[in-house]
Write a protein that holds these residues in place. Sequence first.
Motif, PDB file in Angstrom:
ATOM      1  N   SER A 306      12.168  14.941  29.876  1.00  0.00           N
ATOM      2  CA  SER A 306      12.407  14.629  28.534  1.00  0.00           C
ATOM      3  C   SER A 306      10.996  15.012  27.701  1.00  0.00           C
ATOM      4  O   SER A 306      10.058  14.857  28.154  1.00  0.00           O
ATOM      5  CB  SER A 306      12.455  13.037  28.306  1.00  0.00           C
ATOM      6  N   VAL A 307      11.147  15.911  26.686  1.00  0.00           N
ATOM      7  CA  VAL A 307      10.292  16.227  25.776  1.00  0.00           C
ATOM      8  C   VAL A 307      10.564  15.768  24.423  1.00  0.00           C
ATOM      9  O   VAL A 307      11.436  15.817  23.856  1.00  0.00           O
ATOM     10  CB  VAL A 307      10.476  17.952  25.827  1.00  0.00           C
ATOM     11  N   ASN A 308       9.222  15.621  23.875  1.00  0.00           N
ATOM     12  CA  ASN A 308       9.298  15.081  22.146  1.00  0.00           C
ATOM     13  C   ASN A 308       9.486  16.640  21.417  1.00  0.00           C
ATOM     14  O   ASN A 308       8.585  17.316  21.642  1.00  0.00           O
ATOM     15  CB  ASN A 308       8.278  14.695  21.941  1.00  0.00           C
ATOM     16  N   MET A 309      10.398  16.669  20.529  1.00  0.00           N
ATOM     17  CA  MET A 309      10.393  17.833  19.919  1.00  0.00           C
ATOM     18  C   MET A 309      10.385  17.639  18.158  1.00  0.00           C
ATOM     19  O   MET A 309      10.697  16.646  17.833  1.00  0.00           O
ATOM     20  CB  MET A 309      11.754  18.586  19.956  1.00  0.00           C
ATOM     21  N   ALA A 310      10.166  18.468  17.536  1.00  0.00           N
ATOM     22  CA  ALA A 310      10.069  18.456  16.134  1.00  0.00           C
ATOM     23  C   ALA A 310      10.262  19.574  15.359  1.00  0.00           C
ATOM     24  O   ALA A 310       9.937  20.924  15.905  1.00  0.00           O
ATOM     25  CB  ALA A 310       8.591  17.790  15.665  1.00  0.00           C
ATOM     26  N   GLY A 311      11.087  19.727  14.400  1.00  0.00           N
ATOM     27  CA  GLY A 311      11.458  20.685  13.466  1.00  0.00           C
ATOM     28  C   GLY A 311      11.443  20.312  12.004  1.00  0.00           C
ATOM     29  O   GLY A 311      11.708  18.991  11.913  1.00  0.00           O
ATOM     30  N   ALA A 312      11.671  21.344  11.213  1.00  0.00           N
ATOM     31  CA  ALA A 312      11.805  20.715   9.750  1.00  0.00           C
ATOM     32  C   ALA A 312      12.411  22.003   8.948  1.00  0.00           C
ATOM     33  O   ALA A 312      12.133  23.080   9.206  1.00  0.00           O
ATOM     34  CB  ALA A 312      10.491  20.441   9.110  1.00  0.00           C
ATOM     35  N   LEU A 313      12.814  21.409   7.858  1.00  0.00           N
ATOM     36  CA  LEU A 313      13.260  22.353   6.911  1.00  0.00           C
ATOM     37  C   LEU A 313      12.519  22.044   5.641  1.00  0.00           C
ATOM     38  O   LEU A 313      12.753  20.928   5.025  1.00  0.00           O
ATOM     39  CB  LEU A 313      14.882  22.134   6.542  1.00  0.00           C
ATOM     40  N   LEU A 314      11.734  23.201   5.123  1.00  0.00           N
ATOM     41  CA  LEU A 314      10.953  22.934   3.834  1.00  0.00           C
ATOM     42  C   LEU A 314      11.761  23.569   2.654  1.00  0.00           C
ATOM     43  O   LEU A 314      12.106  24.565   2.917  1.00  0.00           O
ATOM     44  CB  LEU A 314       9.621  23.444   4.147  1.00  0.00           C
ATOM     45  N   THR A 315      11.745  22.828   1.717  1.00  0.00           N
ATOM     46  CA  THR A 315      12.080  23.553   0.353  1.00  0.00           C
ATOM     47  C   THR A 315      11.044  23.503  -0.678  1.00  0.00           C
ATOM     48  O   THR A 315      10.412  22.308  -0.893  1.00  0.00           O
ATOM     49  CB  THR A 315      13.347  22.475  -0.113  1.00  0.00           C
TER      50      THR A 315
END
Lengths: 407, 272
Positions: A306-315
């Motif tokens: 199990s791995v913690n992941m983060a992504g984002a959409l920037l406007t």
Amino acid sequence: MKHSLRYSMAILALAAGFASAATITFTFEPAGTGRVDVWVHGNPVVPVEDTNADGSETFTVADGATFSLYFYNISPTEIVRTVFRDGVALHNPPAVTLPPAFLANGGVAAADLSISADTTFAFSYLEPVPPGQDVPTGTFDLTAPTDGSATPITTASGIYRGPFGPRRYAFDAATDELGKMIGLGTIEGISATLPAPSSRVTTSEVADLPFAGALATGKDGKPLIKIKSSIEGQLDNVELKTSLKSEARFGEDGILENSLSGSAQRAGSKQTFKGLQVGVSSPPGAEAKSWSLQLELTRETVRGKSVNMAGALLTLPGGEEIRFPKRAVRYSPAKGYKLRLSGGQRLDENGAPILDAKGKPLADKKSKLEFVGLKLTKTNGEWEITEGRILYALLGQKGSGNILDFN
Amino acid sequence: MLLLGVGFLVVLAIVYLSATRPGTSLIKNWESPRESAPLAASPESVDEQVMSESDREEALLPVLTARGEEPFSMNAKFWNELLRDESKSASLRAAGAEALAMSTPDAMPLLRDVALGSADPEPRAMAAWSLSLLGESAPFGRELAAGIAAEENPDVRRRLYEALLVQEENPAGELFEEIAAETDLAARVAGFNALGNAVARSGEEGISQTFDLHAVPELEEIASSEVPINLRLRAVFALRRASTQASVDALIRISKSTPYQVAAAASNGIQH
């Protein structure tokens, strides 16, 4: 300044005996987590940064070259596991056994390697989470405040117009996703002459005056607009040549305060000036524009872990969108999430990544986001952000704020 | 205190820039396991000890910005060593090229070389952008146009188109096929701006007709669309630059039908 964690890991591969060029493929798992510096002896270091969405980069070693490899984790995690595989033969001394995986929590591993065929180096890291640990996840919509509670970010796009002495001016400015500005303007009584060959504009009574510049953050933490403009033309039918540099700041009551430097030559008489203060009216709300972010925190299984992941959409304030693909991030219950998002992908008007001629997504290396001490609590089964700071570099400007001010 | 801070940054700059040459990498000197003490086991303490490369470059930016404000001739050796040394990181060279936008026109030959010759797109793009601010009837129009035709990266092409605007000669009329083939809207609109500028300068019937027939309808559509405001305004700028009758007609329509900012920009273009 926050220092991201970087581990220097495995080193030194000597390709002393191989006869033909070999292609090395570096794979990074999860994508966006690693970097390798290829140190070819007598030649520059070639950084192979993991910028592909699939987490792979390729590098070819020339015939007879010897080289070293330095592996870096570009994501702030505390446990790094590097795996060598596929066609790597140990060399010098041949008895050395390189473990298929090793932890680089401050330790190092070194071995001389010989590569005789196309080779894949797999670089991966996995952050184990204690059993039973409840890790905050979810999608969070964050909108930057414009009330001054966080460092303002401006596009400065818009129309600037009003009276300047007896003359009226109107300037239109457009700022792109990097904070680079171009504009056109008019001032009563001034006409521009385009560089030769020019036939059309010299006959106009008033022609567009071009300018270009960039946004930055001043030492006072407020937006700063740097502009340059060169005009050849006429002022009230008398020859005029000017070269201007301006540093403009948003002042009180919507006035953009310019400090002008440069020279103006009219009818053969040249004047230079420095620090000339000129105020122009700015468009309503130009001094601070809202921008938003959709932050996604997930927990995913990578190779059974199990791995913690983060992504984002920037406007961005102007509407441009940047997607930061998911990457592994660091989380601890005591300190919360610590994550840095950079190297996002520019998206087109349909939300698809813009590609270069090789089919690679165009990276926006200027937009950066960092979350420090991002903590969440669970209320009624939903995770809510309760603490943390956000630091950002957007549109050529920098700033920070309390995450709770981003609603 | 301020002097100490500036002094620290200058020392940092000198150490970094000199140490990133082949064989003397700062990374190698600082972090090679064979040359430095083992890193602490705790990641938190490692955080404090190890400054990442991007952080080091971040610390150098004020130095580059300050030098970029000075006349190029004062620091010509520094800039040449920084921007021509491909062993230095692409982002550092890009930051240097970007800083030179506020320098003096004698920086242009170096920036041209970087814009057209660097192996990395990031410094190429920023060097081209700086040319667009430094050019005062600059003489590189033909070279930049050839560069656009050969350039693979649309971000770099966008900046090269912008640099054409301030060249003594703007051969964008000969780049119509390249502009028409642009799939990145930002690069396409930048190409149309260069073309509009070329139309106004040349007054040649052929270029004007091409612009009116192909560019004007598309620019009007972009200005009236839902794409980011920056691109809509730049579409209006392209029409204003060309100033053909078809462009003016399009500006009149835009000034009556689009939101305030875009309509005002169009209106400003038909005031004269």
